[in-house]
Design a protein around this motif. Sequence first.
Motif, PDB file in Angstrom:
ATOM      1  N   THR A 202     -31.757 -48.557  50.343  1.00 30.06           N
ATOM      2  CA  THR A 202     -30.449 -47.911  50.233  1.00 30.06           C
ATOM      3  C   THR A 202     -29.872 -48.104  48.841  1.00 30.06           C
TER       4      THR A 202
ATOM      5  N   ARG B 118     -32.200 -44.011  50.966  1.00 31.30           N
ATOM      6  CA  ARG B 118     -30.924 -43.375  51.260  1.00 31.30           C
ATOM      7  C   ARG B 118     -29.960 -43.594  50.097  1.00 31.30           C
TER       8      ARG B 118
ATOM      9  N   GLN C  59     -23.100 -49.392  56.085  1.00 38.90           N
ATOM     10  CA  GLN C  59     -24.371 -48.797  55.702  1.00 38.90           C
ATOM     11  C   GLN C  59     -25.444 -49.805  55.316  1.00 38.90           C
TER      12      GLN C  59
ATOM     13  N   ALA D 248     -30.153 -53.328  49.610  1.00 37.76           N
ATOM     14  CA  ALA D 248     -29.524 -52.272  48.828  1.00 37.76           C
ATOM     15  C   ALA D 248     -29.311 -52.642  47.373  1.00 37.76           C
TER      16      ALA D 248
END
Length: 318
Positions: A52, A119, A156, A164
Motif C-alpha cells: 500500500t 494499492r 487502510q 505501507a
Amino acid sequence: MMLPWQPAGEALAARLAQHQIVALGEVHWTGQPYDWLCDWLATPGHADLLDTLVVEFGNGRHQAVLDAYLAGEAVSEAALRAVLQDALFGLTWSHPAYLRLLACLRQLNQARPARRRIRVCLAEAPFDWQAPDLAQAWQRALARREDDYYHCVQRQVLAPGRRALLLFGAFHLRRRGETSPQLAQHILDPLGARLARQLGEQIYFIWPHFTADPALNHALTESQAQGQGPRLCHLAGTSLAQQIFGLLHPRLPSDQRLGELTDGYLDLGDLPRRQQLPTDWLADGTWCREIWRRARALPTDAGQALQQQLQRLGIQDN
C-alpha cells in the motif's frame, strides 16, 4: 560532514522489511524523488516489500477512478488529472512526476496477480467543489485534514495489517509535534506525531534533504561530488541529528533537533523546485474556467492567494 551513508535504495528496502510503515517526506514541485521511487519500485524484489501507498496528492472522491486505473482499466486522461486537480490544494500536485508514479504503478501491477497489486490510497477525504457553501466546506475540510489523514492510515493500513509507504509533504511527517504558542499557525500535531505515539518503532520516518542552510548544503554537495548517488543516513548518534530544525527550515522555527523529528535523512542531490503547469492542464479551457471559479469562491485569504498563483502561472481569467 562525516555521516554513515547507505545507498538509498538498499536502505529503503531494509527499512520496509523492518517496519510496518515507512513515512517518506516529499518536496513539492520537484520530480526527482518520484522518479527515484519509480526506479526503486522497478528493482526486482522491492515491490514485494509493501502492498500500500498512502498519499497526500489527491481527492478521495476519485478513489474509484484511481483504483480502476491502477488495475489496468481504461481511464481518460481528464479523469485521471482530476484526481490531482480536485484536491484541496490542486495546483500543488501539478508536477508531472505524480502521474508518472501512477503510470509506473499501473505498469507494475499488470505483471502481478490481483491479490498482490500495490494499492494507492488517497488520504484526503472526499471533497465536492460544487458544494453550495463552498467557502465554509473548504475551511471545514482544511481544519480536519490531519484527522482525515490519520483515520485513512488506520482504516487502510493498520486495521487490515498491511505494510505501507506514506508519501506526504515532509512537514506532515514529523515524529513530534509542537506546543509553543508562537507556532500556533503551523500544524502542531501532524500526522507523523500521531502515528509515532501509536506505533513507536513500528514506523520509520525519512526526511528529504532540501534545506536552505548554506553550511549543510555545502557539506553535502562536497561529499556528493565523490559520486555516491542517492543515499540515506540513519540519524541516531550523528552530528546531523543535533542540528536545530528551525535553522534548517525557517518556515517552521522549531527549536527541536532534527533527530527528534525524523529517523533517516534522504539525500537525492539537488532538488530544483519550480511550479510550472503541464501543457495539457493549460490547454484545458474547462479546467481553467473552473479553477478561477474556485479561486473566487474560496475564503478571502485563500482565494486571493490562489488568484495570485494563477496569474503567475499565466492562467487567464475567462
